[in-house]
Motif scaffolding. Sequence first.
Motif, short mmCIF file in Angstrom:
data_model
loop_
_atom_site.label_atom_id
_atom_site.label_comp_id
_atom_site.label_asym_id
_atom_site.label_seq_id
_atom_site.Cartn_x
_atom_site.Cartn_y
_atom_site.Cartn_z
N SER A 169 -69.62 76.53 -29.79
CA SER A 169 -69.44 75.15 -30.22
C SER A 169 -70.57 74.28 -29.72
CB SER A 169 -68.11 74.60 -29.70
OG SER A 169 -67.04 75.34 -30.25
N VAL A 170 -70.87 73.25 -30.48
CA VAL A 170 -71.86 72.27 -30.07
C VAL A 170 -71.20 71.30 -29.11
CG1 VAL A 170 -73.43 70.45 -30.85
CG2 VAL A 170 -73.10 72.51 -32.24
N VAL A 171 -71.88 71.00 -27.99
CA VAL A 171 -71.33 70.05 -27.03
C VAL A 171 -71.30 68.67 -27.68
CG1 VAL A 171 -71.68 68.93 -24.81
CG2 VAL A 171 -72.14 71.37 -25.07
N LYS A 172 -70.11 68.07 -27.69
CA LYS A 172 -69.94 66.76 -28.31
C LYS A 172 -69.54 65.75 -27.26
CE LYS A 172 -68.66 68.66 -32.82
NZ LYS A 172 -67.63 68.70 -33.88
N GLY A 173 -70.20 64.62 -27.28
CA GLY A 173 -69.94 63.57 -26.30
C GLY A 173 -71.22 62.84 -25.99
N THR A 174 -71.16 61.97 -25.00
CA THR A 174 -72.33 61.17 -24.61
C THR A 174 -72.69 61.50 -23.18
OG1 THR A 174 -71.63 59.40 -26.10
CG2 THR A 174 -73.26 58.85 -24.41
N LEU A 175 -73.96 61.87 -22.95
CA LEU A 175 -74.41 62.22 -21.61
C LEU A 175 -74.18 61.06 -20.65
CD1 LEU A 175 -77.77 64.08 -22.37
CD2 LEU A 175 -75.59 65.09 -21.66
N GLY A 176 -73.74 61.40 -19.48
CA GLY A 176 -73.43 60.39 -18.48
C GLY A 176 -71.97 60.02 -18.47
N PHE A 177 -71.29 60.21 -19.60
CA PHE A 177 -69.87 59.88 -19.70
C PHE A 177 -69.03 61.14 -19.94
CE2 PHE A 177 -72.22 56.08 -20.75
CZ PHE A 177 -71.55 55.10 -20.04
N MET A 178 -69.72 62.26 -20.15
CA MET A 178 -69.00 63.53 -20.28
C MET A 178 -68.78 64.13 -18.91
SD MET A 178 -70.56 65.61 -23.55
CE MET A 178 -72.25 65.53 -22.96
N PRO A 179 -67.59 64.61 -18.62
CA PRO A 179 -67.36 65.30 -17.35
C PRO A 179 -68.06 66.65 -17.37
CG PRO A 179 -65.42 65.46 -18.72
CD PRO A 179 -66.36 64.53 -19.44
N PRO A 180 -68.36 67.21 -16.20
CA PRO A 180 -69.08 68.49 -16.15
C PRO A 180 -68.40 69.60 -16.95
CG PRO A 180 -69.09 67.48 -13.99
CD PRO A 180 -68.20 66.63 -14.85
N GLU A 181 -67.06 69.64 -16.97
CA GLU A 181 -66.40 70.72 -17.72
C GLU A 181 -66.66 70.60 -19.22
OE1 GLU A 181 -63.11 67.58 -17.06
OE2 GLU A 181 -64.83 68.41 -15.99
N GLN A 182 -66.82 69.38 -19.70
CA GLN A 182 -67.13 69.18 -21.13
C GLN A 182 -68.61 69.46 -21.38
OE1 GLN A 182 -65.79 65.42 -22.67
NE2 GLN A 182 -67.12 65.53 -24.48
N LEU A 183 -69.44 69.09 -20.44
CA LEU A 183 -70.88 69.30 -20.59
C LEU A 183 -71.22 70.78 -20.65
CD1 LEU A 183 -73.70 67.93 -20.61
CD2 LEU A 183 -73.67 68.10 -18.12
#
Length: 649
Positions: A169-183
Amino acid sequence: MSNFPDFSHYGYQIKSQLGNNSTGGRFTYLAHNIKTQESVVIKQFQFAQLGATWSEYQAYQEEIKVLQSLHHPQIPRYLQSFQTPDGFCMVQEYKNAQSLAIIRSWTPQQIKEIAISALKILVYLQRHPTPIIHRDIKPENILIDEQMNVYLVDFGFARMGGGEVTVSSVVKGTLGFMPPEQLFNREITKASDLYGLGATLICLLTGTKSVNIGSLIDANYYIRFRHLVPPLQRGWMNWLEKMVEPNFKNRFANAAEALKALKTSDIAALPKVRISHDKLEFTATKWGEKLTQTITISNPIPETLLASNWSVAPHKSDPPHTPYEHAWISFNPARFESNNIECEITVDTSQLLTNETYSRQILLHTNSDPEYYSLPVQLQTAPLPEALKPNYLLLLLIGLIFGCLGYLLSFERIIFIPVLIPTFLLLDKIMIATAEGAKVNISGISRAYFISQLISFSLLLTLGVAFDITFIFGSLIAALVAFFCIDEGKFPSIKIVLITIFMMIVFGLLWDAHDHPIGAATVLVSFIYSFLLTLAFVFIKVLVFPLIRYVADAHIKRGFHQKEAAQIALLTVGICVGMSFILSFVYLSILSNEWRYFLENYLFIFVISMTILTLSLTLPLVNLLIYQPLKRGRFIANYRRSYSHLIKP
């Protein structure tokens, strides 16, 4: 003429553009329903644009699916969707509110209200029949109107059910606001959205733009923001820091738990500082000494964390220094975050003048009110010591005297053994008494020793024990009696001595006269032996101890401390006596050709022990007489050379 697309065929008229992502072919417009005049938001996905992908189109389909299942006043409602020749559009309810990405001045109380409202939305999402994880909570996706109503928008990355994201899957979210587990494409939990909300609140509290949030994140994914928050606004630091813990296990488990903790906390509550000392006083006993005192700092206010750091107030005599380093005052720890901690304050006198009084102020900077506390520090430095001048000629004379004494005593071990044992047992007591200037009652010690010998002989001769054992046993008893008599100052009287002698003679004659014709001679020898012991102690009183005191006094006058002078005198005596005994035994063995007897008898072990003892006494004597005077001389010379560079009071 407007460049906006024409959606009139679908019943909508565009008023303005709210945002765009030209790279992904996404545009957001403010429009109104032509029939009802109701304002709406239209999100257009132009999948024919360069850079647009069908995966992003599918994201819109997922967003529609999520929005259709939601019915919450703080989530804009999904209205409809339609296709256009060049894309796809989704219509949502319009909320007249601005995003939190717009920099404004927020009070801690307003930020708390925003946090509570946002958490209520997350509680609703997490209690959904199929829990929903937003995955893109950031200032741009949280709106707020003039009445402080909060709205959560943009569910394009939302995921129903959470769970583990596949590796492909492509990581979805915004850097800096994504928690490490999502990153890192790991398990997404209900605690994941809390990280994004916490980071958003930190942006509001610190005035940090969302695009700059990365500047606050360290290598371990901790958001370091405490230094940007004024002290009077730090009442809820613990709660915020728990929201953005890198490890989701250390965060609140879900939004409901975070909301409960926030409601019961007082964000305006500040730590209170309690300090165990109101001032510090140091007194140095020697130059260059480091002195340390411990201060206890505590905070009795619950749900707050005391953060502090130490510094030294500027002083005209001190060299320039930073808040974290000072020339002669140091702190351990210099910075801390704790509600109960012991801090060590150390002063180093090696850069200060001798025999001076120094006064300084140390400051404790805190996140409480007031922001800092001042403690006076006063230091009295030690005077410059006098140069040491040992008298080697006198020590040589003392050595010769005691060498002769040891040589004479060693001619007959009957005298040597009992005298030597109590002498060394009493050495420590006598040294302490000499160092403290106390008068040692030698005659009392001699009397106690004499009486204990007589008692020993009376018992042992009556029981028929061997002569050598009698001497040793009697000497040990005498040493113990004399040892305690120094402290107590109580000694047996002459009457007891006479009675003891009479009992010894009577018991000895009665026992020996029955089976041993030489019993009377044995008793007589015992009496003579005890008399010789008494003479030996008289000799010690008349010659030895006056010499010890004379040597000690002479070295005190030459700059040595009392204890050092007493040690020099007694160590000299011990070394000389020990060496004389060793040499005399070797000499006598050579003359009498008794080497075999010497090696096989217990005297061999005794001489070896005496040799080890003598060598062990030599090292501290060399230290006192040679090393310490040289060291003190170098110190005095260095101090005088560096006087102009030392820190003044």
